[in-house]
Scaffold this active site. Structure first.
Site, PDB file in Angstrom:
ATOM      1  N   LYS A 224      30.119   6.994  41.268  1.00 43.44           N
ATOM      2  CA  LYS A 224      31.359   6.657  41.987  1.00 43.44           C
ATOM      3  C   LYS A 224      32.008   5.392  41.442  1.00 43.44           C
ATOM      4  CE  LYS A 224      30.994   9.536  45.946  1.00 43.44           C
ATOM      5  NZ  LYS A 224      30.652   9.757  47.343  1.00 43.44           N
ATOM      6  N   ARG A 265      22.348  12.435  46.516  1.00 41.23           N
ATOM      7  CA  ARG A 265      23.168  13.486  45.898  1.00 41.23           C
ATOM      8  C   ARG A 265      23.639  12.952  44.558  1.00 41.23           C
ATOM      9  NH1 ARG A 265      28.477  14.558  45.285  1.00 41.23           N
ATOM     10  NH2 ARG A 265      29.185  16.704  45.483  1.00 41.23           N
TER      11      ARG A 265
HETATM   12  N1  PMM Z   1      31.024  12.813  47.565  1.00 39.35           N
HETATM   13  C1  PMM Z   1      31.642  13.715  46.798  1.00 39.35           C
HETATM   14  C2  PMM Z   1      31.514  15.082  47.069  1.00 39.35           C
HETATM   15  N2  PMM Z   1      30.733  15.517  48.081  1.00 39.35           N
HETATM   16  N3  PMM Z   1      29.282  15.047  49.868  1.00 39.35           N
HETATM   17  C3  PMM Z   1      28.655  14.168  50.637  1.00 39.35           C
HETATM   18  N4  PMM Z   1      27.856  14.591  51.650  1.00 39.35           N
HETATM   19  N5  PMM Z   1      28.784  12.825  50.442  1.00 39.35           N
HETATM   20  C4  PMM Z   1      29.564  12.317  49.459  1.00 39.35           C
HETATM   21  O1  PMM Z   1      29.677  11.080  49.363  1.00 39.35           O
HETATM   22  C5  PMM Z   1      30.241  13.228  48.605  1.00 39.35           C
HETATM   23  C6  PMM Z   1      30.086  14.609  48.854  1.00 39.35           C
HETATM   24  C7  PMM Z   1      32.491  13.249  45.656  1.00 39.35           C
HETATM   25  O2  PMM Z   1      31.747  13.155  44.500  1.00 39.35           O
HETATM   26  P1  PMM Z   1      31.831  14.261  43.324  1.00 39.35           P
HETATM   27  O3  PMM Z   1      33.282  14.503  43.056  1.00 39.35           O
HETATM   28  O4  PMM Z   1      31.130  13.661  42.169  1.00 39.35           O
HETATM   29  O5  PMM Z   1      31.140  15.495  43.789  1.00 39.35           O
END
Ligand code: PMM
Length: 289
Positions: A224, A265
């Site tokens: 991020k 994640r």
């Molecule tokens: N961040 C992203 C996407 N999905 N889900 C949860 N539970 N928490 C998060 O902080 C989150 C998420 C954005 O990141 P990406 O674009 O790299 O998937």
């Protein structure tokens, strides 16, 4: 220092360490890997690789929620997500689906998904919580203040940790009132969602407070912008590019595990898996001499 989950989610794995969720973004515009896995075959191969790398579960998503993102149509989201969920679940992978739409969740569950990761905590689609209750899958409930196109305008807090806790509590209550088994719930502070870089650091340092809600906590810091900002080029000020944020992401995974996070994640699974294993082993030693 805990080094392993304080709590687990029923129906999902319970290793003696923090779980690692591998990200499979089937999107043209996710901030770190948008467009890379847009073709179903590429996304499926990527998911397979993450399982080989040791992912406990895969998070398949068809909507980018990076700041400023516009939403795809439901039809387009389904087109991206369902073939990938179907193929990976058929191969035995444990699949979670990153969606705010109940209809996408329903079709993904029919295709074999066993968890729903809803970044809106049930706020974007009123049919989501009843659907999760009815199907009995696990549910990740994230702190959210609105859709991505203007969410950063809502990044105002007097005390970010307390306000995230205060705003998550009613979402947990709504989930339980809809009939979701509390043992199937996890929470997530939503790093970067209506939060500045400083807010994210304050939340990470305050994970103990989040644990007072007595639910498993998911931490999603991987790649991020707040990490890019921390590691910005000292001369030019340019943010560290997304793909060069994995070492910092793994460090964050180790520290999240030390703070008792249930799951991290991440985009790069292997280094974070190593990191949470180190944390679990470290914390298993009796403290002091
Ligand atoms: N961040 C992203 C996407 N999905 N889900 C949860 N539970 N928490 C998060 O902080 C989150 C998420 C954005 O990141 P990406 O674009 O790299 O998937």
């Amino acid at each position: 220092m805990i080094g392993r989950p304080a709590r687990y989610v029923d129906g999902l794995p319970t290793p003696p360490r923090t779980l690692v969720m591998g990200v499979v973004n089937v999107t043209p515009d996710s901030f770190s890997d948008g467009g890379l896995w847009l073709e179903p075959d590429k996304a499926i191969a990527h998911g397979r690789q993450l399982v080989e790398d040791g992912a406990d579960l895969l998070d398949v998503g068809g909507e980018s929620t990076r700041p400023g993102a516009e939403r795809p149509s439901e039809e387009e989201e389904l087109r991206r997500v369902i073939p990938v969920v179907t193929a990976l679940a058929a191969e035995g992978a444990l699949v979670s689906v990153d969606t705010m739409r109940a209809n996408v969740a329903r079709q993904a569950i029919d295709a074999g998904a066993r968890a729903i990761n809803d970044v809106s905590g049930g706020l974007a689609d009123e049919r989501m919580l009843p659907l999760v209750a009815e199907t009995g899958v696990a549910y990740v409930c994230m702190h959210w203040r609105g859709h991505s196109h203007d969410m950063q305008s809502r990044a105002t807090y007097a005390n970010v940790v307390e306000e995230v806790v205060e705003e998550l509590a009613p979402r947990i209550k709504a989930a339980e009132q809809a009939g979701i088994d509390r043992n199937k719930l996890a929470i997530d502070p939503g790093l970067g969602y209506a939060k500045t870089a400083d807010h994210n650091w304050t939340i990470l340092a305050g994970l103990d407070r989040l644990h007072q809600l007595e639910l498993p906590v998911l931490v999603a810091a991987s790649r991020k912008t707040f990490l890019g900002r921390l590691l910005a080029d000292q001369e030019t000020g340019d943010l560290r590019p997304t793909r060069d944020r994995d070492d910092a992401s793994s460090a964050t995974s180790a520290l999240a595990a030390m703070a008792g996070a249930w799951c991290v994640r991440v985009h790069a699974v292997r280094p974070s898996l190593d990191a949470v294993r180190v944390a679990a082993r470290w914390a298993a030693e009796p403290h002091g001499v």
